[in-house]
Design a protein around this motif. Structure first.
Motif, PDB file in Angstrom:
ATOM      1  N   ALA A 103       0.857  -1.193   0.000  1.00 26.64           N
ATOM      2  CA  ALA A 103       0.000   0.000   0.000  1.00 26.64           C
ATOM      3  C   ALA A 103       0.887   1.235   0.000  1.00 26.64           C
ATOM      4  O   ALA A 103       1.978   1.241   0.586  1.00 26.64           O
ATOM      5  CB  ALA A 103      -0.916   0.019   1.226  1.00 26.64           C
ATOM      6  N   ASP A 104       0.411   2.286  -0.655  1.00 27.31           N
ATOM      7  CA  ASP A 104       1.124   3.560  -0.656  1.00 27.31           C
ATOM      8  C   ASP A 104       0.117   4.701  -0.564  1.00 27.31           C
ATOM      9  O   ASP A 104      -1.095   4.484  -0.529  1.00 27.31           O
ATOM     10  CB  ASP A 104       2.017   3.716  -1.894  1.00 27.31           C
ATOM     11  CG  ASP A 104       1.246   3.643  -3.203  1.00 27.31           C
ATOM     12  OD1 ASP A 104       0.118   4.192  -3.266  1.00 27.31           O
ATOM     13  OD2 ASP A 104       1.750   3.049  -4.164  1.00 27.31           O
ATOM     14  N   GLY A 105       0.653   5.915  -0.507  1.00 25.79           N
ATOM     15  CA  GLY A 105      -0.213   7.078  -0.358  1.00 25.79           C
ATOM     16  C   GLY A 105      -0.359   7.899  -1.617  1.00 25.79           C
ATOM     17  O   GLY A 105      -0.672   9.096  -1.548  1.00 25.79           O
ATOM     18  N   VAL A 106      -0.158   7.260  -2.776  1.00 28.12           N
ATOM     19  CA  VAL A 106      -0.289   7.973  -4.045  1.00 28.12           C
ATOM     20  C   VAL A 106      -1.750   8.395  -4.248  1.00 28.12           C
ATOM     21  O   VAL A 106      -2.663   7.568  -4.188  1.00 28.12           O
ATOM     22  CB  VAL A 106       0.181   7.101  -5.221  1.00 28.12           C
ATOM     23  CG1 VAL A 106      -0.122   7.791  -6.550  1.00 28.12           C
ATOM     24  CG2 VAL A 106       1.671   6.806  -5.100  1.00 28.12           C
ATOM     25  N   GLN A 107      -1.944   9.694  -4.489  1.00 28.41           N
ATOM     26  CA  GLN A 107      -3.285  10.230  -4.723  1.00 28.41           C
ATOM     27  C   GLN A 107      -3.556  10.427  -6.213  1.00 28.41           C
ATOM     28  O   GLN A 107      -4.649  10.141  -6.694  1.00 28.41           O
ATOM     29  CB  GLN A 107      -3.439  11.568  -4.002  1.00 28.41           C
ATOM     30  CG  GLN A 107      -3.128  11.508  -2.517  1.00 28.41           C
ATOM     31  CD  GLN A 107      -4.033  10.568  -1.756  1.00 28.41           C
ATOM     32  OE1 GLN A 107      -5.249  10.764  -1.705  1.00 28.41           O
ATOM     33  NE2 GLN A 107      -3.452   9.529  -1.154  1.00 28.41           N
ATOM     34  N   ASP A 108      -2.568  10.916  -6.919  1.00 26.80           N
ATOM     35  CA  ASP A 108      -2.654  11.097  -8.368  1.00 26.80           C
ATOM     36  C   ASP A 108      -1.231  11.279  -8.886  1.00 26.80           C
ATOM     37  O   ASP A 108      -0.258  11.077  -8.139  1.00 26.80           O
ATOM     38  CB  ASP A 108      -3.554  12.284  -8.737  1.00 26.80           C
ATOM     39  CG  ASP A 108      -3.167  13.575  -8.025  1.00 26.80           C
ATOM     40  OD1 ASP A 108      -1.948  13.875  -7.967  1.00 26.80           O
ATOM     41  OD2 ASP A 108      -4.049  14.284  -7.528  1.00 26.80           O
ATOM     42  N   GLU A 109      -1.085  11.662 -10.131  1.00 24.50           N
ATOM     43  CA  GLU A 109       0.242  11.769 -10.728  1.00 24.50           C
ATOM     44  C   GLU A 109       1.110  12.841 -10.069  1.00 24.50           C
ATOM     45  O   GLU A 109       2.338  12.790 -10.157  1.00 24.50           O
ATOM     46  CB  GLU A 109       0.112  12.074 -12.226  1.00 24.50           C
ATOM     47  CG  GLU A 109      -0.476  10.922 -13.035  1.00 24.50           C
ATOM     48  CD  GLU A 109      -0.553  11.247 -14.509  1.00 24.50           C
ATOM     49  OE1 GLU A 109      -0.211  12.400 -14.882  1.00 24.50           O
ATOM     50  OE2 GLU A 109      -0.940  10.357 -15.283  1.00 24.50           O
ATOM     51  N   SER A 110       0.498  13.791  -9.395  1.00 26.83           N
ATOM     52  CA  SER A 110       1.264  14.902  -8.834  1.00 26.83           C
ATOM     53  C   SER A 110       1.267  14.946  -7.309  1.00 26.83           C
ATOM     54  O   SER A 110       1.930  15.806  -6.724  1.00 26.83           O
ATOM     55  CB  SER A 110       0.710  16.225  -9.362  1.00 26.83           C
ATOM     56  OG  SER A 110      -0.645  16.395  -8.958  1.00 26.83           O
ATOM     57  N   GLN A 111       0.529  14.047  -6.652  1.00 24.33           N
ATOM     58  CA  GLN A 111       0.416  14.145  -5.199  1.00 24.33           C
ATOM     59  C   GLN A 111       0.545  12.776  -4.539  1.00 24.33           C
ATOM     60  O   GLN A 111      -0.084  11.802  -4.960  1.00 24.33           O
ATOM     61  CB  GLN A 111      -0.913  14.783  -4.805  1.00 24.33           C
ATOM     62  CG  GLN A 111      -1.007  15.161  -3.332  1.00 24.33           C
ATOM     63  CD  GLN A 111      -2.263  15.942  -3.027  1.00 24.33           C
ATOM     64  OE1 GLN A 111      -3.349  15.573  -3.451  1.00 24.33           O
ATOM     65  NE2 GLN A 111      -2.129  17.033  -2.282  1.00 24.33           N
ATOM     66  N   ARG A 112       1.366  12.725  -3.487  1.00 23.96           N
ATOM     67  CA  ARG A 112       1.562  11.494  -2.726  1.00 23.96           C
ATOM     68  C   ARG A 112       1.786  11.861  -1.267  1.00 23.96           C
ATOM     69  O   ARG A 112       2.516  12.803  -0.952  1.00 23.96           O
ATOM     70  CB  ARG A 112       2.765  10.717  -3.262  1.00 23.96           C
ATOM     71  CG  ARG A 112       3.075   9.434  -2.501  1.00 23.96           C
ATOM     72  CD  ARG A 112       4.178   8.651  -3.176  1.00 23.96           C
ATOM     73  NE  ARG A 112       4.457   7.399  -2.480  1.00 23.96           N
ATOM     74  CZ  ARG A 112       5.184   6.417  -2.984  1.00 23.96           C
ATOM     75  NH1 ARG A 112       5.728   6.536  -4.200  1.00 23.96           N
ATOM     76  NH2 ARG A 112       5.397   5.315  -2.297  1.00 23.96           N
ATOM     77  N   PHE A 113       1.121  11.103  -0.369  1.00 29.26           N
ATOM     78  CA  PHE A 113       1.266  11.325   1.062  1.00 29.26           C
ATOM     79  C   PHE A 113       1.899  10.098   1.722  1.00 29.26           C
ATOM     80  O   PHE A 113       1.797   8.985   1.210  1.00 29.26           O
ATOM     81  CB  PHE A 113      -0.091  11.591   1.709  1.00 29.26           C
ATOM     82  CG  PHE A 113      -0.748  12.868   1.269  1.00 29.26           C
ATOM     83  CD1 PHE A 113      -0.107  14.080   1.446  1.00 29.26           C
ATOM     84  CD2 PHE A 113      -2.006  12.854   0.699  1.00 29.26           C
ATOM     85  CE1 PHE A 113      -0.708  15.266   1.057  1.00 29.26           C
ATOM     86  CE2 PHE A 113      -2.623  14.024   0.297  1.00 29.26           C
ATOM     87  CZ  PHE A 113      -1.969  15.242   0.477  1.00 29.26           C
ATOM     88  N   PRO A 114       2.513  10.286   2.892  1.00 35.10           N
ATOM     89  CA  PRO A 114       3.062   9.132   3.606  1.00 35.10           C
ATOM     90  C   PRO A 114       1.969   8.239   4.186  1.00 35.10           C
ATOM     91  O   PRO A 114       0.856   8.696   4.471  1.00 35.10           O
ATOM     92  CB  PRO A 114       3.888   9.764   4.723  1.00 35.10           C
ATOM     93  CG  PRO A 114       3.294  11.126   4.915  1.00 35.10           C
ATOM     94  CD  PRO A 114       2.823  11.564   3.564  1.00 35.10           C
TER      95      PRO A 114
END
Length: 350
Positions: A103-114
């Motif tokens: 699992a990861d915190g990728v939201q879209d191509e430009s945004q990712r959270f821990p």
């Protein structure tokens, strides 16, 4: 003579009440003696391997599977870095498998959270559920989960826990009589830490929140214990130099105000488990500062605690955020953060 008679009378009354004058109760002495007679033995210990590309690991969780164990943790460049993701490793035939990012915190191509604080749990139909948090910080994170029907080999797409609820914040949920899932949880808003509980059905619907009077304590990350009289107890991390507790006598619907236990706390996470024989165990840092010591304490009544074994006792280092379970054979399994770089696994027998 009159004073002597009064003293004798007071002593007799004290004995009848189960206490001796100026000392601990006889029942308490017996309880401590019983606990001191317990001698856990470490039968296996090792560092779980970590991908070379992941320099930091923290906040592990562990669950028994049909063919062994499964552990999970968050790892990445460092805590709060957007690349922090959830990893799992399985223990089968005496070996831990290569970790896999699940699992990861990728939201879209430009945004990712821990990602943060994974919690593994097996529900009554045998499915494994992986709960975890995603967000920039504990004050802004939200809860997500994935489900595995094959002992953690593969996982479903991510689902979001209904807004307003978080799911288990660090320690494992429990199944209550009647089948409801009870989640020990908390919030970490700047200037306010607060423990509360959540509940859902087995299919992870009908979520509800159960408030607890924190009674002036700054507390988070509870774990749940079961007592023979049907009572439930939670033990929580706090900023108040003590592990703090609350009790429920109605199957988790209401809880007593938080109070301090006799256990020290260094403002670091703990975990606890009720064994099949009724013994309660907590794994914790037995200090009020630092994280260089890690121990397991035991209790029969949730009030009188005795340290049973030191898991780590070193001049320096960080040994923290433990998880503890008992398997169907009665073995005790523990995982914890080892110097913020790896997860260490320990198996014990009582």
């Amino acid at each position: 003579m009159a004073n002597n008679r009064i003293t004798v009378l007071l002593c007799l009354l004290s004995i009848l009440a189960g206490r001796s004058v100026g000392s601990e109760s006889f029942s308490g002495q017996t309880e401590r003696e019983r606990l001191r007679a317990i001698k856990p033995v470490i039968v296996h210990a090792e560092i779980i391997k970590e991908p070379a590309s992941v320099p930091s690991a923290h906040a592990s969780t562990i669950v028994e599977t049909d063919d062994g164990l499964l552990a999970a943790w968050f790892g990445g460049t460092y805590e709060r870095h957007p690349d922090v993701s959830i990893y799992t490793s399985g223990f089968r035939n005496g070996q831990w498998s290569d970790p896999v990012m699940v699992a990861d915190g990728v939201q879209d191509e430009s945004q990712r959270f821990p990602c943060w604080n994974p919690v593994l749990f097996k529900r009554e139909n045998g499915d494994l559920i992986l709960y975890y948090k995603v967000g920039p910080s504990p004050s802004t994170w939200w809860g997500e989960y994935k489900i595995s029907t094959d002992e953690g080999e593969t996982w479903s797409a991510m689902e979001t826990i209904p807004r307003g609820c978080l799911g288990p914040v660090k320690n494992k949920p429990v199944i209550l009589p009647g089948g409801k899932i009870l989640y020990p949880t908390s919030i970490e808003i700047v200037g306010k830490w607060n423990v509360y509980m959540e509940m859902s059905d087995q299919d992870l619907t009908d979520w509800e929140k159960i408030e607890i009077d924190n009674n002036g304590f700054d507390a988070i990350q509870p774990s749940v214990l079961f007592h023979k009289d049907g009572a439930l107890q939670i033990l929580c991390r706090s900023k108040n130099e003590s592990v703090v507790e609350s009790w429920s006598y109605d199957n988790g619907k209401t809880w007593s105000p938080l109070t301090a236990t006799e256990l020290p706390n260094n403002n670091s996470g703990t975990d606890a488990v009720t064994l099949s024989n009724g013994l309660q165990l907590i794994i914790y840092n037995p200090v009020t500062s630092g994280r260089n010591k890690l121990a397991i304490a035991g209790s029969y009544d949730g009030k009188i605690w005795e340290k049973l074994i030191d898991i780590e006792d070193q001049p320096a280092g960080e040994f923290s955020y433990p998880a503890i379970i008992q398997d169907k054979e009665g073995n005790i399994h523990v995982t914890y953060t080892y110097n913020r770089e790896r997860i260490k696994y320990v198996q014990l027998k009582l």
